[in-house]
Design a protein around this motif. Structure first.
Motif, PDB file in Angstrom:
ATOM      1  N   THR A 183      51.826 -45.737 -53.056  1.00 22.15           N
ATOM      2  CA  THR A 183      52.085 -45.798 -54.493  1.00 22.15           C
ATOM      3  C   THR A 183      53.541 -45.482 -54.803  1.00 22.15           C
ATOM      4  O   THR A 183      54.179 -46.164 -55.606  1.00 22.15           O
ATOM      5  N   ARG A 262      51.803 -41.652 -70.546  1.00 24.42           N
ATOM      6  CA  ARG A 262      51.153 -40.801 -71.538  1.00 24.42           C
ATOM      7  C   ARG A 262      51.474 -41.258 -72.951  1.00 24.42           C
ATOM      8  O   ARG A 262      50.619 -41.273 -73.831  1.00 24.42           O
TER       9      ARG A 262
ATOM     10  N   ALA B  23      46.920 -33.470 -57.786  1.00 23.77           N
ATOM     11  CA  ALA B  23      46.860 -34.875 -58.139  1.00 23.77           C
ATOM     12  C   ALA B  23      45.458 -35.397 -58.129  1.00 23.77           C
ATOM     13  O   ALA B  23      44.664 -35.074 -57.276  1.00 23.77           O
ATOM     14  N   CYS B  25      43.741 -38.809 -57.837  1.00 18.27           N
ATOM     15  CA  CYS B  25      44.086 -40.174 -57.498  1.00 18.27           C
ATOM     16  C   CYS B  25      43.716 -41.010 -58.701  1.00 18.27           C
ATOM     17  O   CYS B  25      42.599 -41.007 -59.157  1.00 18.27           O
ATOM     18  N   LEU B  35      48.989 -43.875 -60.744  1.00 18.85           N
ATOM     19  CA  LEU B  35      49.404 -42.774 -59.913  1.00 18.85           C
ATOM     20  C   LEU B  35      48.606 -41.554 -60.155  1.00 18.85           C
ATOM     21  O   LEU B  35      48.119 -41.335 -61.224  1.00 18.85           O
ATOM     22  N   LEU B  36      48.501 -40.738 -59.214  1.00 18.18           N
ATOM     23  CA  LEU B  36      48.801 -39.362 -59.201  1.00 18.18           C
ATOM     24  C   LEU B  36      48.946 -38.696 -60.554  1.00 18.18           C
ATOM     25  O   LEU B  36      49.984 -38.143 -60.864  1.00 18.18           O
ATOM     26  N   LEU B  37      47.985 -38.788 -61.360  1.00 18.77           N
ATOM     27  CA  LEU B  37      48.116 -38.076 -62.630  1.00 18.77           C
ATOM     28  C   LEU B  37      48.001 -36.607 -62.349  1.00 18.77           C
ATOM     29  O   LEU B  37      47.041 -36.147 -61.769  1.00 18.77           O
ATOM     30  N   HIS B  38      48.961 -35.870 -62.809  1.00 20.38           N
ATOM     31  CA  HIS B  38      48.825 -34.428 -62.659  1.00 20.38           C
ATOM     32  C   HIS B  38      47.684 -33.982 -63.554  1.00 20.38           C
ATOM     33  O   HIS B  38      47.434 -34.564 -64.595  1.00 20.38           O
ATOM     34  N   GLY B  41      46.784 -34.490 -67.244  1.00 21.97           N
ATOM     35  CA  GLY B  41      46.777 -35.810 -67.863  1.00 21.97           C
ATOM     36  C   GLY B  41      45.422 -36.280 -68.343  1.00 21.97           C
ATOM     37  O   GLY B  41      45.323 -36.965 -69.338  1.00 21.97           O
TER      38      GLY B  41
END
Lengths: 296, 207
Positions: A183, A262, B23, B25, B35-38, B41
């Motif tokens: 990614t 966001r 993260a 996935c 991505l990798l939303l923290h 999110g």
């Protein structure tokens, strides 16, 4: 009687070959030849008059979306971007033909890497039929000529296995790490600032960013000996400072992408109104797209 | 084209033990960021992981997603594009001509050339390099060249106007049927049939 068809058209693939992955010569060879496939100029400062960096980002984002919707192999998108950058470093192109070029590059990369490549017709549909299959095929020849038929370029993806297998990582983490690294690599390919970086550096930086992001480095720190960055730098002969900078840059790009995502999400939520969000909607909303870019 | 439903396309709601920390996935593969939303999110701490099935959706599914299917930079000037294509092709051809000392338009070697060109009958080159048009006047061997019509229609063979046949540059005459057959690429059927076939008999079609 009910008949249930469980047949899936999965593509059959070879297992990773330890003979290739454990042998240092393969990695060294990749490092030696990777420079040959870099674009020769930072083309926005010379060759290109009509197109600008944000347009590259638009076409790259579109290409990534097409590759993902078509479930292309991971390396198709970075490889297509390599073709695009190499072409743009040599040949000035008009804005209105940039998407055609992007489609041609995907067409070529997909043919090189996939057992079932994207068809010209499909790609044309994705451009909303703004180009015709015949045009795609004609320009395929032009792009091939410009690239001197050197299509088997080294991409960051080529380094992933070589790097992660040289790190003391638990096997159960590998799948996730690989996914994240891929990614990051795709993300780098959408950003022009990474276009001139050697693929090995992008791969190494991405692995570093993935491991840090998953906080695997703190848990397993005792195993690393030196710091993670030092170890990574050694594997691909990168300078530690340069690598650090690259990794930080990747993290910054990730952050800004997430921020954009966001914002997008909030925009969509306000449009939709606050009531009743099912999971599906929530999921939709968290999907960042570059709608802003599209409405020029 | 019919729609094929692919139930395994996404599996939602899967959560793996290893990814709980920073993260999740992400969620929907899309755009620059799938991505990798923290963790902050996504609400309710709900993490979704969509697994890509090794499956390509059929063409019919394209119509559904208007967001991916889009025209980025406005209409394409077709006439201009054609002009540019021809110019690019000409430039490529000129460069190739200079490099190889060969005029690819007339299919003749250039006078001033670093290379010495020599013609070869079509039957002596692998199928891939033969012109798609069946060669006339090549002698009996010429008729034996299997020309599949499908090759002409193959999508990645561009239609170059005024394509010349390879035999135009033939200098050395074919040495007759036998010689030509000998140089042909071998098939497995060559070996299977070898015992039963009399050597001088022409091969059957489908060799």
């Amino acid at each position: 009687m009910e008949l249930l068809c469980l047949e899936m058209d999965t593509s059959i693939r070879a297992r990773p070959d330890p003979n290739l992955l454990r042998d240092d010569r393969v990695l060294q060879r990749l490092l030696t030849i990777e420079e040959r496939f870099l674009p020769q100029y930072s083309y926005f400062k010379g060759v290109q008059k009509d197109i600008q960096p944000f347009m590259r980002r638009m076409v790259a984002t579109w290409m990534l979306e097409v590759c993902e919707e078509q479930k292309c192999e991971e390396e198709v998108f970075p490889l297509a971007m390599n073709y695009l950058d190499r072409f743009l470093a040599m040949e000035p192109i008009k804005k209105c033909n940039l998407q055609l070029l992007g489609a041609v590059c995907m067409f070529l990369a997909s043919k090189l890497k996939e057992t079932r490549p994207l068809t010209a017709e499909k790609l044309c549909i994705y451009t909303d039929n703004s180009i015709r299959p015949q045009e795609l095929l004609e320009w395929e020849l032009v792009v091939l000529g410009k690239l001197k038929w050197n299509l088997a370029a080294v991409t960051p993806n080529d380094f992933i296995e070589h790097i992660v297998r040289r790190l003391p990582l638990a096997d159960d983490k590998l799948v996730l790490i690989r996914k994240h690294v891929q990614t990051f690599i795709a993300l780098c390919a959408t950003d022009f600032r990474f276009a001139m970086y050697p693929p090995s550096m992008i791969a190494t930086g991405s692995v570093g960013a993935a491991i840090c992001g998953l906080q695997l480095d703190s848990a397993d720190r005792s195993q690393w000996g030196d710091s993670l960055t030092d170890l990574l730098a050694k594997i691909t002969n990168t300078e530690v400072d340069v690598l650090k900078e690259c990794q930080e840059q990747i993290e910054r790009v990730l952050e800004s992408s997430l921020r954009e995502g966001r914002q997008q999400q909030q925009q969509q939520q306000t449009q939709r109104g606050p009531s009743g969000k099912g999971l599906e909607e929530l999921d939709q909303a968290s999907t960042p797209t570059d709608v802003r870019d599209v409405n020029l | 084209m019919s729609t094929r439903l692919c139930p395994g396309m996404y599996r939602a709601g899967e959560r793996r033990a290893g990814e709980s920390l920073t993260a999740a996935c992400l969620v929907k593969s899309s755009a620059a960021v799938r991505l990798l939303l923290h963790t902050g999110g996504v609400k309710h701490g709900r993490k979704m992981c969509r697994i890509m099935a090794p499956h390509k959706p059929t063409l019919s599914s394209l119509g559904g997603n208007r967001r991916v299917r889009r025209n980025l930079f406005g209409p394409v000037d077709r006439d201009q594009l054609q002009v540019e294509y021809q110019a690019a092709l000409r430039k490529d051809l000129d460069e190739a001509s200079k490099r190889w000392g060969f005029d690819f338009k007339s299919y003749k070697p250039l006078e001033s050339s670093d290379f010495k060109w020599e013609g070869i009958p079509e039957t002596r080159v692998p199928l891939l390099y033969r012109s798609c048009v069946p060669a006339e006047g090549l002698g009996p061997a010429g008729g034996a060249v299997p020309t599949k019509p499908a090759r002409v229609e193959k999508e990645n063979i561009p239609q170059t106007p005024g394509k010349r046949k390879l035999q135009d540059l033939k200098k050395t005459p074919a040495k007759g049927e036998k010689a030509a057959l000998k140089r042909k690429q071998t098939n497995i059927t060559d070996f299977y049939q070898a015992k039963r076939r009399v050597v001088w008999k022409p091969r059957k079609s489908g060799e």
